[in-house]
Design an enzyme around this catalytic site. Structure first.
Site, PDB file in Angstrom:
ATOM      1  N   HIS A 114       0.506  -1.884  -6.897  1.00  0.00           N
ATOM      2  CA  HIS A 114      -0.148  -2.661  -7.943  1.00  0.00           C
ATOM      3  C   HIS A 114       0.652  -2.598  -9.248  1.00  0.00           C
ATOM      4  CE1 HIS A 114      -1.286   1.120  -9.766  1.00  0.00           C
ATOM      5  NE2 HIS A 114      -1.682   1.516  -8.564  1.00  0.00           N
ATOM      6  N   ASP A 135       1.332   3.372  -4.802  1.00  0.00           N
ATOM      7  CA  ASP A 135       2.596   4.100  -4.650  1.00  0.00           C
ATOM      8  C   ASP A 135       2.539   5.033  -3.451  1.00  0.00           C
ATOM      9  OD1 ASP A 135       0.680   5.679  -5.949  1.00  0.00           O
ATOM     10  OD2 ASP A 135       2.137   6.693  -7.228  1.00  0.00           O
TER      11      ASP A 135
END
Length: 418
Positions: free
Chosen positions: A26, A313
């Site tokens: 994101h 991540d």
């Protein structure tokens, strides 16, 4: 070898791009905790953000819109999408995790890719629903004996979590000095907790957390990430690390975040259990696009040109750990900043009449994020080739059968949803 010579080879002149999967983090968000959670570690007060903890910011939305616009330019330059218009909107699927920051990132990418179009609505599960594609443990897709997870990590750190403090002591000391001396405020007389005072713990976890690894490195990882968010959000220089951290200094501090992610997300057992379902779905999408026939459980459609999977991540680190992928980009090793992607490209060789896969890592530079720079072919994001051990050849291509075989060997079938 530069990224340009590695990614453009003679073979490409006789090949065409058929399909692309982007596994993306994101965009820029606010810290996941409130400032009060971090103030005890510093003499300076951590800033208050204009969005709730963990949410995508307006700046982060615009950055991902810019990235989506660039993806359209690049894919058009490679003949996969048309340069403009809405005709290709029904050939792209964007699937996001259920958090606000991932759903909004998907919308930003969509707006960048297909401005003014009634493009496909971003797909995904309802908000706050654990998605097994991105969170295998939380969704109950996979299980592991907690003591085995602890052993897997202990076996990488010499059996003692204090070893992490020792080998990263210089970087930890650098960050702790910033926390101690920068941004003094009226309450600075209150005793600060040094990150070196954080107890080291490696033990079995609870619930959907198979292990718990805490200590100076993991605390520093979060705090360094928070400074990264300040920098990429475009805070003024006096506010980034209380005026003590510039871009070069930030890059060195982020080694703490990368190191913590290495042990918690790239440890092979953890990576396998967390990423097997995700990687298998990437395999399904690629294999489906190659054959042109529907494969059960695939998120994309046989005629699609691109699939965007918008996660976190941790997802990039898990997949990288599972396939033993590594990279250096923008002055950092194996980092996964906001908006970064692992890109899986399916190519068809006209000369050999065979399909092959190439993998790239791409991200905006820290300065491109900070200044909200428009991305063009003349001013692109960072893009570097990634070698798949046991699969990639000299030109960094991996035959489709070999890629499928590597994935099949890497994943845990019991952690894959049908």
């Amino acid at each position: 070898m530069t990224a340009q010579t590695a990614s453009v080879t003679t073979a490409d002149q006789n090949a065409n791009l058929k399909f692309v999967v982007y596994l993306s983090r994101h965009g820029v968000r606010s810290p996941t905790g409130k400032p009060a959670q971090y103030n005890s570690y510093s003499t300076g007060l951590w800033p208050t953000w204009d969005v709730p903890p963990g949410n995508l910011t307006a700046h982060g939305f615009r950055l991902m819109q810019l990235f989506g616009a660039y993806d359209r330019i690049q894919l058009a330059s490679e003949g996969l999408l048309s340069p403009q218009g809405c005709d290709d909107a029904n050939r792209v699927v964007i699937y996001s995790d259920s958090d606000q920051r991932t759903r909004e990132t998907g919308k930003a990418l969509e707006l960048g890719l297909f401005p003014g179009c009634s493009a496909p609505v971003v797909q995904g599960l309802p908000e706050h629903t654990p998605d097994p594609l991105f969170h295998s443990f939380a969704a109950g897709t996979t299980t592991v004996h907690s003591q085995l997870a602890v052993a897997a990590i202990a076996g990488r750190i010499g059996g003692d979590p204090n070893n992490l403090t020792s080998i990263y002591h210089a970087r930890l000391n650098d960050l702790d000095a910033i926390l101690a001396r920068c941004g003094a405020h009226a309450d600075s007389a209150q005793k600060r907790i040094s990150i070196f005072e954080v107890p080291t713990v490696l033990t079995a976890g609870k619930g959907d957390h198979p292990f718990e690894l805490r200590g100076p490195l993991n605390t520093a990882s979060t705090l360094a990430e928070n400074i990264l968010l300040e920098y990429t959000q475009g805070f003024d220089n006096a506010s980034v690390g209380w005026g003590c951290v510039d871009g070069d200094h930030l890059r060195s501090l982020l080694e703490l975040h990368t190191a913590a992610s290495d042990f918690t997300q790239r440890t092979p057992l953890i990576a396998q259990l967390e990423a097997s379902n995700l990687l298998d779905h990437i395999r399904r999408a690629i294999q489906q696009a190659a054959g042109g026939k529907a494969i059960a459980g695939a998120i994309s459609r046989p005629t699609d040109r691109a699939l965007f999977l918008v996660g976190h991540d941790t997802n990039l680190s898990n997949v990288a750990g599972l396939l033993n992928l590594t990279w250096i980009a923008d002055g950092r090793r194996d980092d996964t900043p906001p908006g970064a992607s692992l890109v899986f490209e399916l190519w068809h060789s006209r000369e050999k009449n065979a399909d092959f896969v190439r993998v790239f890592y791409t991200s905006q530079t820290l300065e491109q994020m900070r200044s909200e720079t428009a991305l063009t072919l003349n001013n692109p994001p960072v893009r570097v080739p990634v070698f798949i051990p046991g699969c990639s050849g000299e030109d960094l291509s991996c035959s489709l059968p070999s890629f499928i075989q590597i994935v099949s060997r890497a994943i845990d079938p019991t952690s894959v949803l049908p």
